[in-house]
Enzyme design. Sequence first.
Site, mmCIF file in Angstrom:
data_model
loop_
_atom_site.group_PDB
_atom_site.id
_atom_site.type_symbol
_atom_site.label_atom_id
_atom_site.label_comp_id
_atom_site.label_asym_id
_atom_site.label_seq_id
_atom_site.Cartn_x
_atom_site.Cartn_y
_atom_site.Cartn_z
ATOM 1 C CE LYS A 115 -4.452 -1.579 1.625
ATOM 2 N NZ LYS A 115 -5.491 -1.482 2.651
ATOM 3 C CE LYS A 197 -9.127 -13.108 -4.818
ATOM 4 N NZ LYS A 197 -9.255 -13.052 -3.357
ATOM 5 C CE LYS A 200 -13.953 -2.653 -3.743
ATOM 6 N NZ LYS A 200 -13.250 -3.726 -3.030
#
Length: 333
Positions: A115, A197, A200
């Site tokens: 991140k 996978k 969204k």
Amino acid sequence: MEESKKRMLSGIQPSGDLHLGNYLGAIKNWADRAQDYECYYFMADMHTITVRQEPAELRRRSLNQLAQYIACGLDPEKNVLFLQSHVPAHTQLSWVLNCYTMFGELSRMTQFKDKSSKYKDNINAGLFTYPVLMASDILLYQPDYVPVGEDQKQHVELTRDIAQRFNSIYGEVFKIPEPLISKAGARIYSLSSPGDKMSKSDPNGCVFIMDDDDTIMRKFKKAVTDSDTENPIRYDKENKPGVANLMNIYSTLTGRSFEEIENEFAGKGYGAFKPAVAEVVIETLRPVKSEAERLIKDKAYLDSVYKDGAERAAYVANKTLRKVYKKVGFYQG
Ligand code: TRP
């Protein structure tokens, strides 16, 4: 709730609408767990702000996502459902545990490294101490199990280390929880890139439970398959991943085996198969979607679920917090 049941706890980031992969891969199973376990689930809104959020959107998601989970079968009577920011004990314990977590340990967290390279202009302290808040979320409730995805396993391992360190100084304060890593079994892949996978972040390959019927049909009609015309509908995960994914979805929803599906579509092509898969998905999601829509309109009910959940959660959490405060030497009068 019976005392004898083992306890489970997990957190979910209110970061977007639920999709078919969430529904088939996880949430459906969660609904059954309540029979055998005492289950706590919360929306980790405090973790979510480690990455910049639009406030109105975060508020909307915190409520909508609760509606969607309940619509998927997570019963607020049988599970404790709450919002992290409604239970102050999470941040209260987090401060204490910060003092029992080493800088070096946090620097080694792969999620922090990922991140901080992805959000270079906002490497805030919260991103760094994220795992300590997560350890607090968990340890407050003394759970036996923590179901998480593979990506969160390292955080649960750190939680165990922190708990062991604390216990070795002060005695048995925390139960040492076991991670439960969700199995790859019901993995659903993206319709547009079947190597990944369903997520969204790739909306064309992702079927959201709130999508309307036409959108679902369109997404399936555009699903990536292959140019096999000889014998197109057969299960071969290696060479035909797109078709295998569609067959897996169809099989999961209809209960039919891959062999039965192959027979059903023998001599037919993708032009017949894709809309057939779309139809069963539409039929499956229809009641879920309409229940979620009904709940989203019933704000008073959702508020009462969160209020009740927070009360039940705080009762358990505060017991642990009081013990910790006493152990570390905070004067309680
Ligand atoms: N970090 C988790 C995720 O991103 C969410 C989470 C926060 C969590 N606190 C937790 C999961 C405690 C399990 C237990 O998915």
